[in-house]
Design a protein around this motif. Structure first.
Motif, PDB file in Angstrom:
ATOM      1  N   GLY A  93       0.804  -1.219   0.000  1.00  0.00           N
ATOM      2  CA  GLY A  93       0.000   0.000   0.000  1.00  0.00           C
ATOM      3  C   GLY A  93       0.832   1.261   0.000  1.00  0.00           C
ATOM      4  N   ASN A  94       1.839   1.290   0.849  1.00  0.00           N
ATOM      5  CA  ASN A  94       2.608   2.522   1.015  1.00  0.00           C
ATOM      6  C   ASN A  94       3.659   2.645  -0.095  1.00  0.00           C
ATOM      7  N   VAL A  95       3.203   2.954  -1.281  1.00  0.00           N
ATOM      8  CA  VAL A  95       4.125   3.054  -2.417  1.00  0.00           C
ATOM      9  C   VAL A  95       5.120   4.202  -2.247  1.00  0.00           C
ATOM     10  N   GLU A 209       2.932   8.153  10.844  1.00  0.00           N
ATOM     11  CA  GLU A 209       2.781   6.836  11.473  1.00  0.00           C
ATOM     12  C   GLU A 209       3.996   5.957  11.157  1.00  0.00           C
ATOM     13  N   CYS A 210       4.399   5.956   9.887  1.00  0.00           N
ATOM     14  CA  CYS A 210       5.569   5.165   9.500  1.00  0.00           C
ATOM     15  C   CYS A 210       6.827   5.693  10.208  1.00  0.00           C
ATOM     16  N   ALA A 211       6.925   7.026  10.333  1.00  0.00           N
ATOM     17  CA  ALA A 211       8.093   7.610  11.003  1.00  0.00           C
ATOM     18  C   ALA A 211       8.142   7.147  12.455  1.00  0.00           C
ATOM     19  N   SER A 235       1.465  -4.745  14.215  1.00  0.00           N
ATOM     20  CA  SER A 235       0.295  -4.575  13.360  1.00  0.00           C
ATOM     21  C   SER A 235       0.643  -3.682  12.162  1.00  0.00           C
ATOM     22  N   HIS A 236       1.386  -2.617  12.416  1.00  0.00           N
ATOM     23  CA  HIS A 236       1.763  -1.710  11.322  1.00  0.00           C
ATOM     24  C   HIS A 236       2.690  -2.424  10.330  1.00  0.00           C
ATOM     25  N   LEU A 237       3.670  -3.126  10.873  1.00  0.00           N
ATOM     26  CA  LEU A 237       4.622  -3.819   9.996  1.00  0.00           C
ATOM     27  C   LEU A 237       3.923  -4.883   9.151  1.00  0.00           C
ATOM     28  N   ARG A 239       1.032  -4.702   7.827  1.00  0.00           N
ATOM     29  CA  ARG A 239       0.318  -4.150   6.664  1.00  0.00           C
ATOM     30  C   ARG A 239       1.150  -3.167   5.850  1.00  0.00           C
ATOM     31  N   CYS A 240       2.343  -2.772   6.345  1.00  0.00           N
ATOM     32  CA  CYS A 240       3.122  -1.744   5.639  1.00  0.00           C
ATOM     33  C   CYS A 240       4.428  -2.339   5.092  1.00  0.00           C
ATOM     34  N   ALA A 241       4.431  -2.598   3.797  1.00  0.00           N
ATOM     35  CA  ALA A 241       5.618  -3.214   3.182  1.00  0.00           C
ATOM     36  C   ALA A 241       6.829  -2.288   3.229  1.00  0.00           C
ATOM     37  N   ALA A 242       6.590  -0.984   3.106  1.00  0.00           N
ATOM     38  CA  ALA A 242       7.717  -0.042   3.123  1.00  0.00           C
ATOM     39  C   ALA A 242       8.440  -0.088   4.459  1.00  0.00           C
ATOM     40  N   CYS A 243       7.676  -0.182   5.545  1.00  0.00           N
ATOM     41  CA  CYS A 243       8.305  -0.242   6.866  1.00  0.00           C
ATOM     42  C   CYS A 243       9.003  -1.588   7.081  1.00  0.00           C
ATOM     43  N   ARG A 244       8.427  -2.649   6.523  1.00  0.00           N
ATOM     44  CA  ARG A 244       9.121  -3.943   6.632  1.00  0.00           C
ATOM     45  C   ARG A 244      10.464  -3.871   5.920  1.00  0.00           C
TER      46      ARG A 244
HETATM   47 ZN    ZN Z   1       4.818   2.114   7.517  1.00  0.00          ZN
END
Ligand code: ZN
Length: 289
Positions: A93-95, A209-211, A235-237, A239-244
């Protein structure tokens, strides 16, 4: 790179397909990513149009104004995104966040390839980088310098006295008007803050949120307790591929840093200069004991 570069046969024909572009104008990035994974290159064209300006802006910041290097970094990042999605991977999602991380990495690689020295003033005595590449060392030093400038004034003074003037805890304490034990503790905290700040500068989160999640990942990697926030971060990680991806990158960088050692302080400073030296120095050297 233009859209043609990753496959004229599947790209150009669709670029002119304005009806399709109009149809997906309000479709979320996550859905477009799924469409690319499912084999529809038109969805990638839409992602490209949406995010290329942001990627260029980020790249210019990473390449210190070199338009050619910035364009290379954007091309590499976009191609990487396309290949990842086509391989069933990439962001969910987080392109923008994913692209920022990719652009930063690509910019560093581009700089290394061109063997161009990035202008980093006031930081002599570069640390020996593992692969012997001076440009990589400059990139490291640039991150360290930013981290150093992000320290409080008292911590900056402590680091300067430790590294530039090779002062011990007693002398640092005298200079700052605090006890030797407090100075030792201050130096320890300053070094840890410098390492955390250095790590943090390796990722460019897309939003607040990502920060926040990246801050907690850094804290966790540096051995600070984030137990209270574990569920939210997980939970954030999830759903968030960029943060992973950012987390993986931070883990790799952190593996090259001295680990947090309780009681690490200062007695005599060994060689090395300013932030980069402190960031890279092994935990054992400079231990107060
Ligand atoms: Zn994120």
């Amino acid at each position: 790179m233009h859209v043609e570069s990753f496959g004229a046969a599947e790209g150009v024909a669709y670029v002119e397909d304005f009806a399709y572009v109009k149809d997906v104008a309000y479709v979320e990035d996550a859905e477009l990513c799924e469409q690319v994974r499912a084999g529809d290159p038109r969805a990638f064209h839409v992602l490209w149009e949406r995010h290329v300006a942001m990627a260029r802006q980020c790249a210019i910041g990473c390449t210190r104004g070199s338009a050619a290097d910035a364009e290379d970094a954007v091309s590499e990042a976009m191609l990487g995104l396309f290949q990842a999605l086509r391989g069933g991977r990439g962001p969910v999602g987080n392109v923008p966040g994913y692209l920022r991380v990719s652009v930063r990495r690509a910019a560093a690689r581009t700089a290394a390839r061109r063997h161009r020295e990035l202008p980093v003033a006031e930081l002599p005595d570069l640390p020996a980088s593992e692969n012997g590449c001076r440009v990589t060392a400059y990139f490291d030093v640039a991150c360290a310098r930013e981290a150093f400038l992000g320290l409080s004034e008292q911590r900056r003074i402590a680091v300067r006295l430790l590294v530039l003037e090779e002062k011990g805890a007693g002398q640092i304490g005298e200079r700052l008007g605090i006890a030797s034990s407090a100075a030792s503790s201050l130096v320890y905290r300053a070094k840890e803050a410098l390492r955390a700040g250095y790590l943090r500068r390796h990722v460019s989160p897309a939003d607040a949120e990502c920060a926040d999640v990246m801050d907690r990942v850094v804290a966790s990697l540096r051995g600070r307790s984030v137990r209270r926030h574990t569920a939210a971060v997980s939970s954030h990680l999830h759903r968030c591929a960029a943060c992973r991806e950012g987390g993986r990158q931070l883990r790799d960088v952190n593996a090259g840093l001295p680990q947090r050692v309780r009681g690490e302080g200062v007695r005599a400073a060994p060689g090395g200069r300013v932030a980069a030296g402190v960031v890279r120095r092994t935990a054992g050297s400079g231990t107060a004991g």
